[in-house]
Motif scaffolding. Structure first.
Motif, mmCIF file in Angstrom:
data_model
loop_
_atom_site.group_PDB
_atom_site.id
_atom_site.type_symbol
_atom_site.label_atom_id
_atom_site.label_comp_id
_atom_site.label_asym_id
_atom_site.label_seq_id
_atom_site.Cartn_x
_atom_site.Cartn_y
_atom_site.Cartn_z
ATOM 1 N N VAL A 24 -2.792 -14.038 -8.707
ATOM 2 C CA VAL A 24 -3.745 -13.536 -9.703
ATOM 3 C C VAL A 24 -3.002 -13.036 -10.942
ATOM 4 C CG1 VAL A 24 -5.505 -11.789 -10.174
ATOM 5 C CG2 VAL A 24 -5.481 -12.962 -7.974
ATOM 6 N N LEU A 25 -1.877 -12.338 -10.747
ATOM 7 C CA LEU A 25 -1.066 -11.886 -11.879
ATOM 8 C C LEU A 25 -0.572 -13.068 -12.709
ATOM 9 C CD1 LEU A 25 1.055 -9.028 -10.252
ATOM 10 C CD2 LEU A 25 -0.561 -8.770 -12.136
ATOM 11 N N TRP A 53 0.835 -1.193 0.000
ATOM 12 C CA TRP A 53 0.000 0.000 0.000
ATOM 13 C C TRP A 53 0.873 1.248 0.000
ATOM 14 C CZ3 TRP A 53 -5.395 -0.335 0.102
ATOM 15 C CH2 TRP A 53 -5.902 -1.621 0.334
ATOM 16 N N ILE A 54 0.327 2.353 -0.506
ATOM 17 C CA ILE A 54 0.956 3.655 -0.344
ATOM 18 C C ILE A 54 -0.067 4.588 0.294
ATOM 19 C CG2 ILE A 54 2.557 3.378 -2.275
ATOM 20 C CD1 ILE A 54 0.699 5.208 -3.916
ATOM 21 N N GLY A 55 0.411 5.519 1.055
ATOM 22 C CA GLY A 55 -0.477 6.454 1.730
ATOM 23 C C GLY A 55 -0.079 7.891 1.434
ATOM 24 N N ILE A 56 -1.042 8.696 1.035
ATOM 25 C CA ILE A 56 -0.834 10.123 0.816
ATOM 26 C C ILE A 56 -1.915 10.850 1.603
ATOM 27 C CG2 ILE A 56 -0.664 11.995 -0.866
ATOM 28 C CD1 ILE A 56 0.037 9.924 -2.980
ATOM 29 N N GLY A 57 -1.538 11.393 2.759
ATOM 30 C CA GLY A 57 -2.522 12.016 3.629
ATOM 31 C C GLY A 57 -3.523 10.981 4.110
ATOM 32 N N PRO A 58 -4.819 11.276 4.016
ATOM 33 C CA PRO A 58 -5.832 10.315 4.473
ATOM 34 C C PRO A 58 -6.133 9.217 3.453
ATOM 35 C CG PRO A 58 -6.900 12.310 3.688
ATOM 36 C CD PRO A 58 -5.415 12.561 3.608
ATOM 37 N N LEU A 59 -5.585 9.337 2.252
ATOM 38 C CA LEU A 59 -5.887 8.383 1.182
ATOM 39 C C LEU A 59 -4.830 7.300 1.097
ATOM 40 C CD1 LEU A 59 -7.022 10.804 -1.670
ATOM 41 C CD2 LEU A 59 -8.473 9.515 -0.092
ATOM 42 N N THR A 60 -5.257 6.075 0.833
ATOM 43 C CA THR A 60 -4.339 4.961 0.590
ATOM 44 C C THR A 60 -4.712 4.308 -0.730
ATOM 45 O OG1 THR A 60 -5.755 3.417 1.821
ATOM 46 C CG2 THR A 60 -3.979 4.499 3.051
ATOM 47 N N ALA A 61 -3.739 3.654 -1.353
ATOM 48 C CA ALA A 61 -3.973 2.972 -2.626
ATOM 49 C C ALA A 61 -3.111 1.720 -2.684
ATOM 50 C CB ALA A 61 -3.646 3.886 -3.803
ATOM 51 N N GLN A 62 -3.578 0.739 -3.434
ATOM 52 C CA GLN A 62 -2.855 -0.514 -3.634
ATOM 53 C C GLN A 62 -2.450 -0.601 -5.106
ATOM 54 O OE1 GLN A 62 -4.984 -3.994 -2.347
ATOM 55 N NE2 GLN A 62 -3.275 -5.373 -2.713
ATOM 56 N N PRO A 63 -1.213 -0.204 -5.424
ATOM 57 C CA PRO A 63 -0.785 -0.125 -6.831
ATOM 58 C C PRO A 63 -0.885 -1.448 -7.582
ATOM 59 C CG PRO A 63 0.770 1.023 -5.404
ATOM 60 C CD PRO A 63 -0.170 0.287 -4.505
ATOM 61 N N SER A 64 -0.726 -2.576 -6.887
ATOM 62 C CA SER A 64 -0.734 -3.865 -7.576
ATOM 63 C C SER A 64 -2.072 -4.166 -8.238
ATOM 64 C CB SER A 64 -0.373 -4.990 -6.604
ATOM 65 O OG SER A 64 -1.253 -5.003 -5.493
ATOM 66 N N GLU A 65 -3.165 -3.546 -7.761
ATOM 67 C CA GLU A 65 -4.460 -3.763 -8.404
ATOM 68 C C GLU A 65 -4.458 -3.230 -9.835
ATOM 69 O OE1 GLU A 65 -7.149 -5.423 -7.468
ATOM 70 O OE2 GLU A 65 -6.194 -6.040 -5.597
ATOM 71 N N PHE A 66 -3.774 -2.101 -10.052
ATOM 72 C CA PHE A 66 -3.722 -1.512 -11.389
ATOM 73 C C PHE A 66 -2.688 -2.220 -12.262
ATOM 74 C CE2 PHE A 66 -5.023 1.683 -8.297
ATOM 75 C CZ PHE A 66 -6.259 2.041 -8.819
ATOM 76 N N LEU A 67 -1.749 -2.913 -11.624
ATOM 77 C CA LEU A 67 -0.754 -3.680 -12.362
ATOM 78 C C LEU A 67 -1.418 -4.800 -13.162
ATOM 79 C CD1 LEU A 67 2.303 -3.734 -12.781
ATOM 80 C CD2 LEU A 67 2.501 -5.213 -10.785
ATOM 81 N N LYS A 68 -2.504 -5.343 -12.645
ATOM 82 C CA LYS A 68 -3.223 -6.418 -13.339
ATOM 83 C C LYS A 68 -3.718 -5.944 -14.705
ATOM 84 C CE LYS A 68 -4.880 -8.138 -8.856
ATOM 85 N NZ LYS A 68 -6.063 -8.236 -7.970
ATOM 86 N N LEU A 69 -4.368 -4.789 -14.727
ATOM 87 C CA LEU A 69 -4.915 -4.278 -15.985
ATOM 88 C C LEU A 69 -3.810 -3.856 -16.947
ATOM 89 C CD1 LEU A 69 -7.380 -3.562 -17.657
ATOM 90 C CD2 LEU A 69 -7.478 -1.344 -16.486
ATOM 91 N N SER A 70 -2.737 -3.282 -16.421
ATOM 92 C CA SER A 70 -1.645 -2.839 -17.300
ATOM 93 C C SER A 70 -0.948 -4.027 -17.960
ATOM 94 C CB SER A 70 -0.637 -1.991 -16.518
ATOM 95 O OG SER A 70 0.045 -2.764 -15.554
#
Length: 407
Positions: free
Chosen positions: A199-200, A134-151
């Motif tokens: 999954v990848l 995960w990465i965190g920027i302020g109150p927001l977090t994101a999981q980059p690996s989810e977008f890696l699937k589509l790319s």
């Protein structure tokens, strides 16, 4: 006028589709007039039916613990609703991006996604339950690996479609797709997220199957994949204990240790019976299943809506798979075949893995149920993937229209 024949689907260079694709298309039959438009409508309807069910279950599964913590019972639901809105916007944008643009920008999409995934090892990286994905920027977090699937799907499909005439040689089939996939999977495993890595790997296998890879390549990939999974499992005491808990769920202390979540999920499914205990009436969500709105939301769904509700969700995924397949088989462009087929493998394969974990068929590996589990990155990524499918469908409409057949 009848639709153009699809038995000899090709990429723009005129390469024929692999024989197994032709056989799969014959099972369903020749496309009827307007079948692509109907498939697209069915895809959109099914997608948002699953999103709606997911929002309802996230609200039900999270509200009690939020109230107990002195917070608003709608906090988690509101966040998921926000991510569903962002994902819907991503769906619309991706739907109107021309298919040629995805091909042209495929390398940039892949490299950007890999760079985004590497941010988990930067100061922005956040560790959650032992996984640094995960990465965190302020109150927001994101999981980059989810977008890696589509790319991986967009890039790998472009490479394989471009090299279609050369894929009889295993070297052209494997390079550069295998090295790039190994880098992507390696980044995810380095963050200790074995579920996403699996999954990848499943997506890459699906791409090779659609491209007509030889059995030797599959065997080699299976051997390497098995070795990789064994190394990942044996190098982690936590994963070894989870395997032990799954192999012997009746062992002393298992239901109170790492097997606790799985045991409580089964109690919930069993307690739901045929018709469920009613929406909002789950007992397992009350301090029994930790973070029930995440990967184990299917257990709460099965308890509150019963076997009927669980089968309804499974049926919706089956209808989703059928609509994606219809979009795939309508086109004669191999790029459409590979993209739509790989997205089908991703979404349906991940759904099967999640449900298998919740029902105790496989050890806990931590993958969300697409469209249903709580998670902003997963929601945005899968809705963006549906947008890409719509772009594929629209491209097929133009293809069929130019041939004089109804779209």
């Amino acid at each position: 006028m009848t639709p153009a024949p699809t038995a000899a689907r090709s990429n723009p260079s005129g390469a024929r589709a692999p024989f197994r694709q032709v056989r799969l298309r014959k099972i369903v039959g020749a496309p009827r007039p307007y079948s692509n438009r109907n498939s697209r409508n069915l895809l959109i309807t099914t997608t948002f039916a699953l999103v709606t069910i997911g929002l309802m279950m996230v609200l039900s599964a999270s509200s009690v613990e939020l109230v107990a913590a002195g917070e608003s019972p709608f906090d988690t639901f509101t966040k998921q609703l926000m991510w569903a809105g962002i994902g819907s916007a991503a769906l619309v944008v991706c739907a109107f991006v021309p298919l040629a643009t995805y091909k042209k920008l495929s390398w940039l999409i892949l490299l950007g996604s890999l760079a985004f995934s590497l941010l988990v090892f930067s100061p922005l990286g956040v560790e959650v339950q032992g996984n640094r994905n995960w990465i965190g920027i302020g109150p927001l977090t994101a999981q980059p690996s989810e977008f890696l699937k589509l790319s991986i799907i967009i890039w790998g499909s472009a490479i394989l479609a471009r090299k279609a005439r050369l894929l009889g040689n295993w070297k052209h089939m494997a390079i550069p797709v295998v090295p790039a996939a190994m880098i992507a999977i390696g980044i995810v495993i380095a963050g200790k997220d074995l579920g996403t890595a699996m999954v990848l790997a499943l997506i890459v296998v699906g791409l090779f199957f659609l491209a007509g890879a030889s059995p030797k390549l599959f065997v080699g990939g299976l051997v390497l994949g098995t070795i990789g999974i064994l190394l990942a499992v044996t190098s982690s005491p936590n994963r070894m204990l989870r395997i032990s808990a799954w192999l012997d769920p009746a062992a002393e202390g298992t239901a109170e240790g790492l097997g606790y979540q799985s045991a409580q999920a089964l109690y919930g499914l069993a307690g739901g019976g045929v018709f469920g205990v009613g929406i909002g009436q789950s007992r397992q969500k009350v301090n029994w299943i930790p973070e029930a709105h995440n990967d184990f939301v299917f257990a709460i769904l099965g308890e509150e809506l019963g076997l009927v509700g669980a089968l309804l969700v499974i049926l919706l995924f089956a209808v989703l798979a059928y609509s994606i397949y219809r979009i795939s088989k309508r086109s004669r462009d191999l790029y459409v075949t590979y993209v739509s087929g790989a997205i089908l493998v991703w979404i349906i394969g991940q759904a099967i893995l999640n449900i298998a974990v919740v029902t105790g068929m496989i050890p806990v590996i931590g993958v969300p149920l697409p469209f249903v589990s709580y998670g902003g990155s997963s929601m945005v990524a899968v809705l963006a993937a549906v947008g890409v499918l719509i772009s594929c469908s629209r491209a097929t409409d133009r293809e069929v229209s130019s041939s004089g057949a109804p779209a």
